[in-house]
Scaffold this active site. Structure first.
Site, PDB file in Angstrom:
ATOM      1  N   THR A 199       1.546  -4.339   4.327  1.00 42.17           N
ATOM      2  CA  THR A 199       1.335  -4.659   5.744  1.00 42.17           C
ATOM      3  C   THR A 199       0.810  -6.084   5.970  1.00 42.17           C
ATOM      4  O   THR A 199       0.977  -6.641   7.049  1.00 42.17           O
ATOM      5  CB  THR A 199       0.330  -3.676   6.384  1.00 42.17           C
ATOM      6  OG1 THR A 199      -0.905  -3.740   5.658  1.00 42.17           O
ATOM      7  CG2 THR A 199       0.849  -2.264   6.384  1.00 42.17           C
ATOM      8  N   ASP A 200       0.162  -6.666   4.946  1.00 43.04           N
ATOM      9  CA  ASP A 200      -0.559  -7.923   5.183  1.00 43.04           C
ATOM     10  C   ASP A 200       0.336  -9.074   5.636  1.00 43.04           C
ATOM     11  O   ASP A 200      -0.060  -9.877   6.477  1.00 43.04           O
ATOM     12  CB  ASP A 200      -1.332  -8.340   3.919  1.00 43.04           C
ATOM     13  CG  ASP A 200      -2.568  -7.475   3.696  1.00 43.04           C
ATOM     14  OD1 ASP A 200      -2.938  -6.708   4.612  1.00 43.04           O
ATOM     15  OD2 ASP A 200      -3.157  -7.561   2.606  1.00 43.04           O
ATOM     16  N   SER A 219       1.415  -7.459  -0.808  1.00 44.37           N
ATOM     17  CA  SER A 219       2.117  -8.479  -0.012  1.00 44.37           C
ATOM     18  C   SER A 219       1.243  -9.675   0.349  1.00 44.37           C
ATOM     19  O   SER A 219       1.751 -10.664   0.859  1.00 44.37           O
ATOM     20  CB  SER A 219       2.731  -7.866   1.245  1.00 44.37           C
ATOM     21  OG  SER A 219       1.781  -7.721   2.271  1.00 44.37           O
ATOM     22  N   THR A 257       0.826  -1.208   0.000  1.00 42.34           N
ATOM     23  CA  THR A 257       0.000   0.000   0.000  1.00 42.34           C
ATOM     24  C   THR A 257       0.859   1.257   0.000  1.00 42.34           C
ATOM     25  O   THR A 257       0.476   2.284  -0.556  1.00 42.34           O
ATOM     26  CB  THR A 257      -0.919  -0.018   1.235  1.00 42.34           C
ATOM     27  OG1 THR A 257      -1.808  -1.119   1.083  1.00 42.34           O
ATOM     28  CG2 THR A 257      -1.726   1.250   1.370  1.00 42.34           C
TER      29      THR A 257
HETATM   30  N1  ASP Z   1      -2.711  -5.535   0.786  1.00 37.90           N
HETATM   31  C1  ASP Z   1      -1.660  -4.567   1.085  1.00 37.90           C
HETATM   32  C2  ASP Z   1      -0.332  -5.308   1.105  1.00 37.90           C
HETATM   33  O1  ASP Z   1      -0.088  -6.026   2.008  1.00 37.90           O
HETATM   34  C3  ASP Z   1      -1.944  -3.933   2.386  1.00 37.90           C
HETATM   35  C4  ASP Z   1      -0.939  -2.920   2.844  1.00 37.90           C
HETATM   36  O2  ASP Z   1       0.161  -2.809   2.361  1.00 37.90           O
HETATM   37  O3  ASP Z   1      -1.278  -2.185   3.787  1.00 37.90           O
HETATM   38  O4  ASP Z   1       0.456  -5.141   0.235  1.00 37.90           O
END
Ligand code: ASP
Length: 318
Positions: A101-102, A68, A18
């Site tokens: 973050t995932d 991710s 993200t």
């Molecule tokens: N779906 C995104 C990822 O993990 C979520 C994020 O980065 O906050 O790449």
């Protein structure tokens, strides 16, 4: 401690997420495409970047450009070996890795397990895309750089929302809030305040090396390790299906203090009899499994299910 005269390069590795996300609407914090903006453009666009550095040169490498949720072993292997190679260069002070973050906690723990270095490796992220009205990525990048430049930083840590977390303890706890991560009962390692790192009284930043990143086998041969969950009505059929699929290791996200239904336990015992390694973790967000001394199935020594899976994966590699 790093000699600041000889270590003047900070390498920023981009993997997507993200933090590099883009939406056509500035007020859209969920309907964006992750992994869109290149790492150099993203970092160079951070306001105040030049003033924030202490004379270091930033070097950029786009290692991946993914959401991710799709992180895989091939990217892990190339990321780990690139990090290990960079860290032995005398002029590299440390590394910042931008990541979604995932699965951030899994990558952090994986790197923590395969890269042994006293230099800092700081993973950072964002909960809002770069195109948001008020993105959180730029501050997180500056904070990650502050940690790399701090003389007490070492090993793999995660920086988000002004908090520094240890790779072993960090978990994504919230799907939307900017301070999405927690170290649970262990607490943060440090906080970043106005570019200064304030270490927690109990902080013991450390390095760990379970397996050398440069000698990891080809990913096709990495063992199949899966997570199964104990829940109401868990009957072990999923374990039986995994045995047919050739699973080599199982982590059980147990209820409470490592409890498993009779049906699931029976299939786990069948799995163990067939040579499958089984480890118990807990689905509780805090705490750890406290085992009796002659427990049939070993516990994960405090690792969450996803991190216990990484540890078992590495332990089972030929
Ligand atoms: N779906 C995104 C990822 O993990 C979520 C994020 O980065 O906050 O790449």
């Amino acid at each position: 401690m790093i000699d600041s005269n000889s270590s003047q390069k900070i390498v920023v590795l981009g993997t997507g997420g993200t933090i590099a996300g883009h939406s056509t609407l500035v007020n859209d914090n969920i309907g964006y495409a992750a992994g869109h903006i290149g790492i150099e453009t993203l970092t160079q666009g951070v306001p105040g970047l030049a003033q924030h550095l202490q004379g270091q040169i930033l070097v950029f490498e786009q290692l991946a450009q993914i959401d991710s949720k799709d992180m895989d072993f091939a990217i892990w292997k190339s990321l780990a070996s690139r990090v290990a190679m960079l860290l032995v260069e005398p002029d590299v002070q440390g590394i910042v890795i931008t990541h979604g973050t995932d699965t951030l906690e899994e990558t952090a723990f994986f790197l923590h397990s395969v890269v042994g270095s006293d230099k800092p490796i700081v993973l950072t992220c964002a909960m809002r895309p770069a195109s948001a009205l008020s993105p959180d990525g730029p501050q997180n990048i500056l904070d990650a750089l502050s940690v790399v430049m701090d003389a007490n930083a070492r090993g793999v840590v995660v920086v988000c929302a002004g908090v520094v977390h240890a790779a072993e303890h960090v978990q994504k706890m919230h799907p939307y809030r900017l301070d999405a991560f927690s170290s649970g009962e262990a607490g943060p390692l440090a906080w970043i305040e106005e570019g200064r790192v304030r270490w927690s009284f109990n902080a013991k930043p450390k390095r760990a090396l379970i397996r050398n990143a440069l000698t990891l086998p080809e990913t096709e041969s990495w063992p199949q390790v899966e997570i199964v969950l104990n829940h109401v009505g868990a009957n072990g059929k999923v374990v039986d299906a995994l045995l047919i699929a050739g699973v080599e290791g199982l982590v059980v996200a147990c209820t409470g203090n490592g409890t498993v239904s009779n049906g699931l336990m029976a299939s786990l015992q069948r799995a163990m009899a067939m040579g499958v390694k089984v480890v118990r973790s807990t689905r509780c967000a805090l705490g750890r499994v406290i085992s009796i001394s002659d427990a049939l199935v070993p516990d994960s020594k405090g690792l969450s299910p996803v991190k216990a899976r990484v540890a078992l994966l590495l332990a089972l590699m030929k």
